[in-house]
Enzyme design. Structure first.
Site, PDB file in Angstrom:
ATOM      1  N   GLY A 167      17.922  26.081 -58.251  1.00 10.32           N
ATOM      2  CA  GLY A 167      18.314  24.962 -59.111  1.00 10.32           C
ATOM      3  C   GLY A 167      17.580  23.674 -58.784  1.00 10.32           C
ATOM      4  O   GLY A 167      17.468  22.781 -59.634  1.00 10.32           O
ATOM      5  N   ALA A 182      21.362  25.727 -56.455  1.00  7.13           N
ATOM      6  CA  ALA A 182      22.772  25.663 -56.830  1.00  7.13           C
ATOM      7  C   ALA A 182      23.573  26.058 -55.594  1.00  7.13           C
ATOM      8  O   ALA A 182      23.074  26.773 -54.717  1.00  7.13           O
ATOM      9  CB  ALA A 182      23.050  26.613 -57.980  1.00  7.13           C
ATOM     10  N   GLU A 200      14.389  23.920 -60.576  1.00  4.16           N
ATOM     11  CA  GLU A 200      14.726  23.765 -61.996  1.00  4.16           C
ATOM     12  C   GLU A 200      15.009  22.303 -62.341  1.00  4.16           C
ATOM     13  O   GLU A 200      14.644  21.829 -63.420  1.00  4.16           O
ATOM     14  CB  GLU A 200      15.926  24.667 -62.337  1.00  4.16           C
ATOM     15  CG  GLU A 200      15.558  26.154 -62.279  1.00  4.16           C
ATOM     16  CD  GLU A 200      16.749  27.085 -62.364  1.00  4.16           C
ATOM     17  OE1 GLU A 200      17.692  26.928 -61.552  1.00  4.16           O
ATOM     18  OE2 GLU A 200      16.756  27.974 -63.233  1.00  4.16           O
ATOM     19  N   GLU A 204      16.291  33.321 -56.690  1.00  2.00           N
ATOM     20  CA  GLU A 204      17.557  33.851 -57.200  1.00  2.00           C
ATOM     21  C   GLU A 204      17.692  35.357 -57.113  1.00  2.00           C
ATOM     22  O   GLU A 204      18.777  35.873 -56.806  1.00  2.00           O
ATOM     23  CB  GLU A 204      17.773  33.405 -58.663  1.00  2.00           C
ATOM     24  CG  GLU A 204      18.218  31.960 -58.816  1.00  2.00           C
ATOM     25  CD  GLU A 204      17.057  30.978 -58.906  1.00  2.00           C
ATOM     26  OE1 GLU A 204      15.912  31.384 -58.606  1.00  2.00           O
ATOM     27  OE2 GLU A 204      17.286  29.824 -59.284  1.00  2.00           O
TER      28      GLU A 204
HETATM   29  N1  CO8 Z   1      24.054  26.373 -51.384  1.00  2.00           N
HETATM   30  C1  CO8 Z   1      25.009  26.086 -50.485  1.00  2.00           C
HETATM   31  N2  CO8 Z   1      24.743  25.667 -49.236  1.00  2.00           N
HETATM   32  C2  CO8 Z   1      23.458  25.568 -48.884  1.00  2.00           C
HETATM   33  C3  CO8 Z   1      22.411  25.852 -49.771  1.00  2.00           C
HETATM   34  C4  CO8 Z   1      22.745  26.272 -51.092  1.00  2.00           C
HETATM   35  N3  CO8 Z   1      21.823  26.542 -52.015  1.00  2.00           N
HETATM   36  N4  CO8 Z   1      21.248  25.670 -49.122  1.00  2.00           N
HETATM   37  C5  CO8 Z   1      21.559  25.261 -47.870  1.00  2.00           C
HETATM   38  N5  CO8 Z   1      22.895  25.203 -47.726  1.00  2.00           N
HETATM   39  C6  CO8 Z   1      23.657  24.829 -46.542  1.00  2.00           C
HETATM   40  C7  CO8 Z   1      23.621  25.921 -45.501  1.00  2.00           C
HETATM   41  O1  CO8 Z   1      24.578  26.897 -45.775  1.00  2.00           O
HETATM   42  C8  CO8 Z   1      23.906  25.150 -44.225  1.00  2.00           C
HETATM   43  O2  CO8 Z   1      25.266  24.889 -44.170  1.00  2.00           O
HETATM   44  P1  CO8 Z   1      26.045  24.983 -42.743  1.00  2.00           P
HETATM   45  O3  CO8 Z   1      25.400  23.919 -41.908  1.00  2.00           O
HETATM   46  O4  CO8 Z   1      27.470  24.677 -43.102  1.00  2.00           O
HETATM   47  O5  CO8 Z   1      25.799  26.346 -42.228  1.00  2.00           O
HETATM   48  C9  CO8 Z   1      23.205  23.810 -44.482  1.00  2.00           C
HETATM   49  O6  CO8 Z   1      23.020  23.719 -45.903  1.00  2.00           O
HETATM   50  C10 CO8 Z   1      21.855  23.731 -43.836  1.00  2.00           C
HETATM   51  O7  CO8 Z   1      21.094  24.845 -44.259  1.00  2.00           O
HETATM   52  P2  CO8 Z   1      20.365  25.824 -43.235  1.00  2.00           P
HETATM   53  O8  CO8 Z   1      21.043  25.847 -41.918  1.00  2.00           O
HETATM   54  O9  CO8 Z   1      20.171  27.134 -43.930  1.00  2.00           O
HETATM   55  O10 CO8 Z   1      18.957  25.058 -43.069  1.00  2.00           O
HETATM   56  P3  CO8 Z   1      17.569  25.706 -42.674  1.00  2.00           P
HETATM   57  O11 CO8 Z   1      16.660  24.576 -42.383  1.00  2.00           O
HETATM   58  O12 CO8 Z   1      17.736  26.774 -41.650  1.00  2.00           O
HETATM   59  O13 CO8 Z   1      17.073  26.453 -44.027  1.00  2.00           O
HETATM   60  C11 CO8 Z   1      16.683  26.607 -46.391  1.00  2.00           C
HETATM   61  C12 CO8 Z   1      16.777  25.675 -45.185  1.00  2.00           C
HETATM   62  C13 CO8 Z   1      15.471  27.529 -46.241  1.00  2.00           C
HETATM   63  C14 CO8 Z   1      16.522  25.736 -47.633  1.00  2.00           C
HETATM   64  C15 CO8 Z   1      17.974  27.475 -46.476  1.00  2.00           C
HETATM   65  O14 CO8 Z   1      19.097  26.598 -46.382  1.00  2.00           O
HETATM   66  C16 CO8 Z   1      18.101  28.260 -47.735  1.00  2.00           C
HETATM   67  O15 CO8 Z   1      17.451  29.287 -47.889  1.00  2.00           O
HETATM   68  N6  CO8 Z   1      18.969  27.803 -48.685  1.00  2.00           N
HETATM   69  C17 CO8 Z   1      19.252  28.506 -49.898  1.00  2.00           C
HETATM   70  C18 CO8 Z   1      18.086  28.407 -50.855  1.00  2.00           C
HETATM   71  C19 CO8 Z   1      18.382  29.187 -52.111  1.00  2.00           C
HETATM   72  O16 CO8 Z   1      18.475  30.397 -52.102  1.00  2.00           O
HETATM   73  N7  CO8 Z   1      18.501  28.470 -53.248  1.00  2.00           N
HETATM   74  C20 CO8 Z   1      18.758  29.068 -54.528  1.00  2.00           C
HETATM   75  C21 CO8 Z   1      20.226  29.121 -54.779  1.00  2.00           C
HETATM   76  S1  CO8 Z   1      20.614  29.998 -56.261  1.00  2.00           S
HETATM   77  C22 CO8 Z   1      20.271  28.885 -57.470  1.00  2.00           C
HETATM   78  O17 CO8 Z   1      19.834  27.797 -57.249  1.00  2.00           O
HETATM   79  C23 CO8 Z   1      20.571  29.342 -58.845  1.00  2.00           C
HETATM   80  C24 CO8 Z   1      20.358  28.245 -59.889  1.00  2.00           C
HETATM   81  C25 CO8 Z   1      20.862  28.699 -61.238  1.00  2.00           C
HETATM   82  C26 CO8 Z   1      22.351  28.836 -61.203  1.00  2.00           C
HETATM   83  C27 CO8 Z   1      22.888  29.481 -62.421  1.00  2.00           C
HETATM   84  C28 CO8 Z   1      24.409  29.560 -62.339  1.00  2.00           C
HETATM   85  C29 CO8 Z   1      24.990  30.708 -63.026  1.00  2.00           C
END
Ligand code: CO8
Length: 260
Positions: A111, A66, A114, A134
């Site tokens: 997400g 998400a 999921e 999460e």
């Molecule tokens: N949300 C928003 N932006 C994201 C997300 C995300 N989940 N994942 C990546 N991005 C963005 C980064 O911020 C970055 O943006 P920018 O270039 O503007 O800085 C761009 O995508 C590229 O990402 P990275 O530079 O981080 O790329 P890497 O190759 O270094 O890393 C990863 C890749 C490991 C996937 C890393 O991006 C990461 O850890 N992302 C987040 C993963 C995460 O924690 N996901 C879970 C999110 S919480 C969730 O899903 C909850 C679901 C249920 C919701 C319920 C609602 C109430």
């Protein structure tokens, strides 16, 4: 509807839906979820479509979760509403009458994991990464992860993954039963279409009753589940395709299914 965050295509009986927010590794925000809902509704109601394939654009991410930037400042009420929206959209995929294949082309985190789990089954590339990170963000899986992950891999493994927030690779996902197969990235979509082609060779209504029997049966006790199976088995005999399938076998020819 014009889509900005997804790409939705239809090739005869097979539809494909790609999450398409490359700037955020295909992270899901409200607009994206609403677009997925609309496309799923189209796939459900278009009589020509028999199978839906869900994947992500690009080579890096299926869905990286998400959208954290969107969620950062949500109030409890807004957070609950966002979780409920994701739950509803993913449930509409899970309960869609037609089979849905997740073609996991990269990161499937939070997400994203999921989303993959609400599909009927998952095919992944070797580079795919799965996880429910999460708790590392101060939240819990909220798009069905606390419920579907234990159903797929068992409560103990689900708890380990969710409490530690650990990422696992495609081979480990295969080992624990989170994915069915791992195929080379270059063949992922073709292979998913090959599976879809195999499905659509069969009687569409029979496939849908099988999905319903499995999904509903998994949620109930074995005796009621057997009754449900018997009822749906009986219903098959009200279809043209049952007569056609059995007649074709006995006449040693290919069946001509109509979906009726
Ligand atoms: N949300 C928003 N932006 C994201 C997300 C995300 N989940 N994942 C990546 N991005 C963005 C980064 O911020 C970055 O943006 P920018 O270039 O503007 O800085 C761009 O995508 C590229 O990402 P990275 O530079 O981080 O790329 P890497 O190759 O270094 O890393 C990863 C890749 C490991 C996937 C890393 O991006 C990461 O850890 N992302 C987040 C993963 C995460 O924690 N996901 C879970 C999110 S919480 C969730 O899903 C909850 C679901 C249920 C919701 C319920 C609602 C109430």
């Amino acid at each position: 509807m014009t889509y900005e965050n997804i790409v939705f295509n239809k090739e005869a009986a097979i539809a494909s839906l790609y999450i398409n927010r490359p700037q955020a590794l295909n992270a899901l925000n409200k607009d994206t979820l609403n677009e997925i809902r609309s496309a799923v509704m189209t796939a459900q109601t278009d009589p020509e479509i028999q199978v839906l394939i869900i994947s992500g654009t690009g080579e890096k991410a299926f869905v990286a979760g998400a959208d954290i930037a969107y969620m950062q400042n949500l109030t409890p009420v807004e957070g609950r509403a966002f979780g409920a929206l994701g739950q509803e959209v993913f449930r509409s995929i899970e309960t869609m009458e037609k089979p849905v294949i997740a073609a996991v082309n990269g990161f499937a985190l939070g997400g994203g994991c999921e989303l993959a789990m609400c599909c009927d089954f998952r095919i992944a590339v070797p580079q795919a990464v799965f996880g429910q990170p999460e708790v590392g963000l101060g939240i819990i899986p909220g798009f069905g992860g606390t419920q579907r992950l234990p159903r797929l891999v068992g409560a103990g493994m689900a708890k380990q993954l969710i409490y530690t927030g650990a990422n696992i690779d495609a081979q480990e996902a295969l080992r624990i039963g989170l994915v069915n197969q791992v195929v080379p990235a270059a063949t992922l979509i073709d292979y998913s279409f090959t599976l879809a082609q195999k499905i659509i060779r069969h009687a569409p209504q029979a496939v849908r009753y099988a999905k319903l029997a499995i999904n509903e049966g998994m949620q109930t006790d074995i005796d009621r589940a057997m009754t449900l199976e018997a009822d749906l088995f009986g219903l098959c005999f009200s279809t043209h395709d049952q007569t056609e399938g059995m007649t074709a076998f006995l006449e040693k020819r290919s069946p001509n299914y109509t979906g009726q």
